[in-house]
Design an enzyme around this catalytic site. Structure first.
Site, short mmCIF file in Angstrom:
data_model
loop_
_atom_site.label_atom_id
_atom_site.label_comp_id
_atom_site.label_asym_id
_atom_site.label_seq_id
_atom_site.Cartn_x
_atom_site.Cartn_y
_atom_site.Cartn_z
CE1 TYR A 201 52.22 39.16 58.92
CE2 TYR A 201 53.85 39.15 57.47
CZ TYR A 201 52.63 38.90 57.54
OH TYR A 201 51.92 38.51 56.69
N PRO A 293 57.08 37.38 49.51
CG PRO A 293 57.28 35.18 50.40
CD PRO A 293 57.96 36.38 49.63
P1 RFL Z 1 51.28 29.45 39.66
O1 RFL Z 1 50.66 29.10 40.91
O2 RFL Z 1 52.54 29.46 39.59
O3 RFL Z 1 50.56 28.58 38.80
C1 RFL Z 1 51.15 28.37 37.40
C2 RFL Z 1 50.76 27.25 36.79
O4 RFL Z 1 51.36 27.14 35.22
C3 RFL Z 1 51.79 26.06 35.28
N1 RFL Z 1 52.75 25.87 34.24
C4 RFL Z 1 52.56 25.47 32.72
N2 RFL Z 1 51.65 24.93 32.28
C5 RFL Z 1 51.56 24.39 30.99
N3 RFL Z 1 52.75 24.63 30.12
C6 RFL Z 1 53.75 25.51 30.59
N4 RFL Z 1 54.74 25.67 29.90
C7 RFL Z 1 53.62 25.59 32.07
N5 RFL Z 1 54.56 26.56 32.90
C8 RFL Z 1 53.98 26.59 33.92
C9 RFL Z 1 52.45 25.56 36.51
O5 RFL Z 1 52.74 24.15 36.60
C10 RFL Z 1 51.59 26.05 37.36
O6 RFL Z 1 50.61 25.09 37.84
O7 RFL Z 1 50.89 31.09 39.37
P2 RFL Z 1 49.42 31.87 39.54
O8 RFL Z 1 48.24 31.00 39.32
O9 RFL Z 1 49.77 32.95 38.96
O10 RFL Z 1 49.44 31.81 40.92
C11 RFL Z 1 50.27 32.67 41.70
C12 RFL Z 1 50.61 32.35 43.36
O11 RFL Z 1 50.87 30.99 43.04
C13 RFL Z 1 51.46 33.18 44.09
O12 RFL Z 1 51.39 34.49 43.87
C14 RFL Z 1 51.38 32.85 45.63
O13 RFL Z 1 51.79 31.76 45.93
C15 RFL Z 1 52.55 33.72 46.29
N6 RFL Z 1 52.58 33.75 47.68
C16 RFL Z 1 51.47 34.28 48.44
N7 RFL Z 1 50.69 34.93 48.01
C17 RFL Z 1 49.57 35.68 48.65
O14 RFL Z 1 48.64 36.13 48.19
N8 RFL Z 1 49.51 35.40 50.08
C18 RFL Z 1 50.52 34.61 50.72
O15 RFL Z 1 50.49 34.61 51.82
C19 RFL Z 1 51.47 34.11 49.81
N9 RFL Z 1 52.67 33.24 50.50
C20 RFL Z 1 53.69 32.77 48.45
C21 RFL Z 1 53.54 32.59 49.84
C22 RFL Z 1 54.45 32.07 47.50
C23 RFL Z 1 55.54 31.59 48.28
N10 RFL Z 1 56.48 30.90 47.44
C24 RFL Z 1 56.68 29.46 47.55
C25 RFL Z 1 56.98 31.64 46.14
C26 RFL Z 1 54.36 32.04 50.13
C27 RFL Z 1 55.51 31.41 49.67
C28 RFL Z 1 56.61 30.54 50.31
C1 PHB Z 2 51.57 31.89 54.85
O1 PHB Z 2 50.63 31.28 55.65
O2 PHB Z 2 51.99 30.80 53.96
C2 PHB Z 2 51.79 33.06 54.71
C3 PHB Z 2 51.02 34.16 55.53
C4 PHB Z 2 51.56 35.78 55.41
C5 PHB Z 2 52.44 35.91 54.62
C6 PHB Z 2 53.03 34.91 53.79
C7 PHB Z 2 52.76 33.66 53.84
O3 PHB Z 2 52.97 37.06 54.60
#
Ligand code: RFL
Ligand code: PHB
Length: 394
Positions: A201, A293
């Site tokens: 980081y 994130p």
């Molecule tokens: P999701 O993954 O958004 O899934 C929701 C699903 O609902 C569907 N949906 C619908 N379905 C039916 N009818 C509707 N009207 C609907 N509206 C939506 C969508 O198509 C989708 O499939 O939510 P969920 O399951 O709560 O999961 C949450 C995680 O995806 C999210 O918190 C993480 O990705 C966040 N995040 C990270 N979390 C970590 O714990 N560690 C990490 O290292 C981390 N890195 C990140 C991240 C999120 C990122 N972005 C892109 C926001 C890194 C990034 C860049």
């Molecule tokens: C990732 O690998 O996508 C990642 C890892 C650590 C973070 C956020 C994203 O804090």
């Protein structure tokens, strides 16, 4: 059609909830707006806390995770041109995190659901939730041009930040807390070996950067960008040159570049909706809260929400008790606000904010200097990063 729990959304929270409920003998159907391939194409989280790994163990879908996941006992903080290791393992009495992509977690949960013959309806359009303030909720949707109704006992809103469930709650019944940050993360995925064996980081006067990975041959890198930037502004060459400028000389020498296989910009936001239960509808995961994130908490919070929810619903069906249901919001929100605080703090410490300029940079460097040289400050970071324990008490 009828089921006990209608789950909206087949992201990690919906799929894990489905697996936990199935294991408790509770019938459930998942409705997902997108196709399975689309869901698997989203590149998101990479870091799993031990509690998330434990939950995947509990539902029996962790074989590949234990084979391919990378166990990390530390992270590196890079500031003022030097890297400093935070030994999370020794600071927390032996806790680690596992680097294993959200895409792979989703793939494993999808495959398990298919093997067990559990129903997930992909490409379910125009999903609407009805009568969740009554004893007979239902969900309507369209699939292959046919209008359908799903009767159920409960609705689980696992449909992410832009989903339909939270949007269906009457305005006066919900309070939303939000902070939008004045920058985003530009992320790149590439089949090149990671620059270091642990995550870096980086805080620099050019802004934040993160060196992460998915395997020994696949890297995930991020740099802070203004909200006005577009992915098209960033050729691979520009990205690699910018990332390199954030790194220390050793990392610069070790950085292997290559063509990107995914590139996207994510805005950063903190958001919490309270409460998370509305009669017989519950919100879980990104539907109820967003963290920036930086702390790697989003997926892990989604996992613990659905653990609390499956526990509450199991109590309801097995013991005819409403206790877990009644405590669902409060239990989740306590953990969520702690993760919100940590993610906001770590984001504030590591990024360049347009309004604080040189003074802000100096204060961040002073705090980072304190953090890496104070055992108690390092321990506080480590405890939060590996994840606070699940709490079923009051
Ligand atoms: P999701 O993954 O958004 O899934 C929701 C699903 O609902 C569907 N949906 C619908 N379905 C039916 N009818 C509707 N009207 C609907 N509206 C939506 C969508 O198509 C989708 O499939 O939510 P969920 O399951 O709560 O999961 C949450 C995680 O995806 C999210 O918190 C993480 O990705 C966040 N995040 C990270 N979390 C970590 O714990 N560690 C990490 O290292 C981390 N890195 C990140 C991240 C999120 C990122 N972005 C892109 C926001 C890194 C990034 C860049
Ligand atoms: C990732 O690998 O996508 C990642 C890892 C650590 C973070 C956020 C994203 O804090």
């Amino acid at each position: 059609m009828r089921t006990q729990v209608a789950i909206i959304g087949a992201g990690p929270s919906g799929l894990l909830l489905g697996a936990l409920l199935n294991q408790a003998g509770i019938d459930n159907i998942i409705l997902e707006r997108q196709s399975g391939d689309y869901v698997l194409g989203r590149i998101r989280a990479g870091v799993l806390e031990q509690v998330t790994v434990d939950l995947l163990d509990e539902v029996g879908v962790s074989q590949r995770l234990h084979k391919e996941g990378l166990v990390h006992g530390g992270i590196e903080l890079l500031f003022a041109g030097k890297r400093h290791r935070i030994d999370m393992n020794s600071l927390t009495g032996g806790k680690n995190v596992v680097v294993y992509g959200q895409t792979e977690v989703t793939r494993d949960l999808m495959a398990d659901r298919a093997t067990k013959g559990l129903t997930t309806i992909y490409d379910a359009h125009d999903v609407q939730v009805h009568d969740f303030d009554s004893a007979n909720p239902s969900v309507t949707y369209t699939t292959e041009g046919q209008a359908q109704t799903l009767q159920c006992d409960f609705i689980a809103g696992c449909d992410g930040f832009h989903g339909v469930c939270r949007a269906s709650v009457p305005e006066g019944s919900i309070t939303e807390y939000e902070k939008v940050y004045p920058f985003g993360w530009l992320g790149i995925l590439a089949d090149v070996p990671p620059v270091s064996h642990e995550l870096i980081y980086a805080n620099t006067d050019r802004g934040f950067a993160l060196c992460s990975m998915r395997s020994a041959t696949r890297s995930r890198y991020y740099v802070q960008v203004p909200l006005t930037d577009k992915v098209e502004d960033w050729s691979d060459e520009r990205f690699w040159a910018d990332l390199k400028n954030h790194l220390d000389p050793e990392a610069q020498a070790n950085l292997v570049t290559g063509p990107s296989i995914e590139k996207s910009i994510a805005p950063l936001r903190s958001f919490v909706a309270e409460p998370m239960r509305f009669g017989r509808m519950f919100l879980a995961g990104d539907a109820a809260h967003i963290v920036p994130p930086t702390g790697a908490k989003g997926l892990n919070l989604a996992a613990t929400d659905v653990k609390y929810l499956s526990h509450a619903l199991t109590e309801y069906y097995a013991e005819k008790s409403n206790a877990g249901i009644d405590h669902y919001s409060q239990r989740c929100l306590r953990r969520i606000w702690r993760a919100e605080r940590f993610s906001w703090w770590f984001t504030s410490l590591m990024h360049q904010f347009p309004d604080t300029a040189g003074f802000g940079q100096k204060v961040q460097e002073a705090e980072l200097d304190y953090l890496v040289h104070s055992a108690s400050a390092s321990r506080s970071l480590a405890e939060n990063y590996v994840g606070l324990p699940l709490n079923f008490g009051e």
